[in-house]
Motif scaffolding. Structure first.
Motif, PDB file in Angstrom:
ATOM      1  N   LEU A   1      49.591 -78.574  69.411  1.00 45.06           N
ATOM      2  CA  LEU A   1      48.478 -79.495  69.198  1.00 45.06           C
ATOM      3  C   LEU A   1      49.005 -80.739  68.498  1.00 45.06           C
ATOM      4  O   LEU A   1      50.068 -80.704  67.875  1.00 45.06           O
ATOM      5  N   PRO A   2      48.263 -81.845  68.563  1.00 42.66           N
ATOM      6  CA  PRO A   2      48.714 -83.040  67.851  1.00 42.66           C
ATOM      7  C   PRO A   2      48.716 -82.792  66.342  1.00 42.66           C
ATOM      8  O   PRO A   2      47.820 -82.127  65.809  1.00 42.66           O
ATOM      9  N   SER A   3      49.716 -83.309  65.702  1.00 42.84           N
ATOM     10  CA  SER A   3      49.847 -83.138  64.255  1.00 42.84           C
ATOM     11  C   SER A   3      48.645 -83.723  63.526  1.00 42.84           C
ATOM     12  O   SER A   3      48.149 -84.796  63.873  1.00 42.84           O
ATOM     13  N   THR A   4      48.204 -83.025  62.493  1.00 41.28           N
ATOM     14  CA  THR A   4      47.113 -83.527  61.655  1.00 41.28           C
ATOM     15  C   THR A   4      47.636 -84.415  60.531  1.00 41.28           C
ATOM     16  O   THR A   4      46.853 -84.959  59.754  1.00 41.28           O
ATOM     17  N   SER A   5      48.942 -84.580  60.457  1.00 37.68           N
ATOM     18  CA  SER A   5      49.564 -85.379  59.404  1.00 37.68           C
ATOM     19  C   SER A   5      49.107 -86.828  59.458  1.00 37.68           C
ATOM     20  O   SER A   5      48.941 -87.396  60.550  1.00 37.68           O
ATOM     21  N   PRO A   6      48.958 -87.462  58.287  1.00 32.37           N
ATOM     22  CA  PRO A   6      48.641 -88.890  58.296  1.00 32.37           C
ATOM     23  C   PRO A   6      49.783 -89.721  58.897  1.00 32.37           C
ATOM     24  O   PRO A   6      49.560 -90.846  59.324  1.00 32.37           O
ATOM     25  N   ALA A   7      50.983 -89.161  58.977  1.00 34.94           N
ATOM     26  CA  ALA A   7      52.102 -89.867  59.599  1.00 34.94           C
ATOM     27  C   ALA A   7      51.916 -89.976  61.114  1.00 34.94           C
ATOM     28  O   ALA A   7      52.523 -90.828  61.747  1.00 34.94           O
ATOM     29  N   HIS A   8      51.085 -89.115  61.679  1.00 36.42           N
ATOM     30  CA  HIS A   8      50.803 -89.148  63.124  1.00 36.42           C
ATOM     31  C   HIS A   8      49.530 -89.976  63.333  1.00 36.42           C
ATOM     32  O   HIS A   8      48.454 -89.465  63.598  1.00 36.42           O
ATOM     33  N   ALA A   9      49.693 -91.278  63.185  1.00 35.77           N
ATOM     34  CA  ALA A   9      48.540 -92.181  63.203  1.00 35.77           C
ATOM     35  C   ALA A   9      48.243 -92.757  64.583  1.00 35.77           C
ATOM     36  O   ALA A   9      47.297 -93.520  64.733  1.00 35.77           O
TER      37      ALA A   9
END
Length: 176
Positions: A144-152
């Motif tokens: 799944l797409p990362s939930t990290s704020p780095a994955h903006a």
């Protein structure tokens, strides 16, 4: 370079899905809570899917996920990393959690969802080769797409749409 060590999973017997990150970031390690960075989308997404949003205390969020058959853990038990970014993890320092034991204990897990590319790559490199064939055969693995704020590069709505499949497969709350 700091040696980062992960912590125990959020899990209950009857879990049907397992969400895997790579390694908790600095904010999570300091708080001893999964996805503690305030801009990480994980808990807002869990709020939309299971009512386990950031407005609840951490233990209540974890309990809500357990009630819905969702386990949360990290692929890596430890690694060396400067800062919190997955890209900073020193691959040679990666040590995986004990997935053969986890999946033997939580034997109703049918699906593993990776929170981003690094989690999937680390699992396939370190954990999958140690799993028995019959265990791998029963699992569906999905990144799944990362939930990290780095994955903006993806909006919250887009991430949520992708993450809905977790609730589709977790099902109704399970009895403890």
């Amino acid at each position: 370079m700091t040696l980062a060590r992960s912590f125990p999973p959020i899990a209950a017997l009857g879990a049907r899905v397992l969400v895997l990150g790579s390694m908790p970031g600095a904010a999570s390690l300091a708080a001893v809570e999964y996805y503690a960075h305030p801009r990480n989308a994980f808990w807002p997404i869990m709020g939309e899917l299971f009512g386990a949003g950031p407005e609840l205390p951490y233990e209540a969020r974890a309990a809500r996920l357990r009630e819905h058959g969702v386990a949360v853990w990290d692929v890596l038990r430890e690694c060396r990393r400067a800062g919190s970014l997955d890209a900073s993890i020193v691959v040679a320092s990666e040590r995986a959690n004990d997935f053969p034991a986890f999946l033997a204990r939580f034997d109703q897990v049918e699906r593993i969802y990776f929170n981003g590319q690094k989690a999937e790559a680390a699992f396939r490199r370190h954990a999958a080769p140690r799993l028995p064939d019959d265990c791998l055969d029963r699992l569906t693995l999905t990144r799944l797409p990362s939930t990290s704020p780095a994955h903006a590069g993806m909006s919250f709505a887009e991430k949520l749409a992708n993450w809905r499949q977790v609730s589709d497969h977790a099902g109704k709350p399970v009895n403890q």
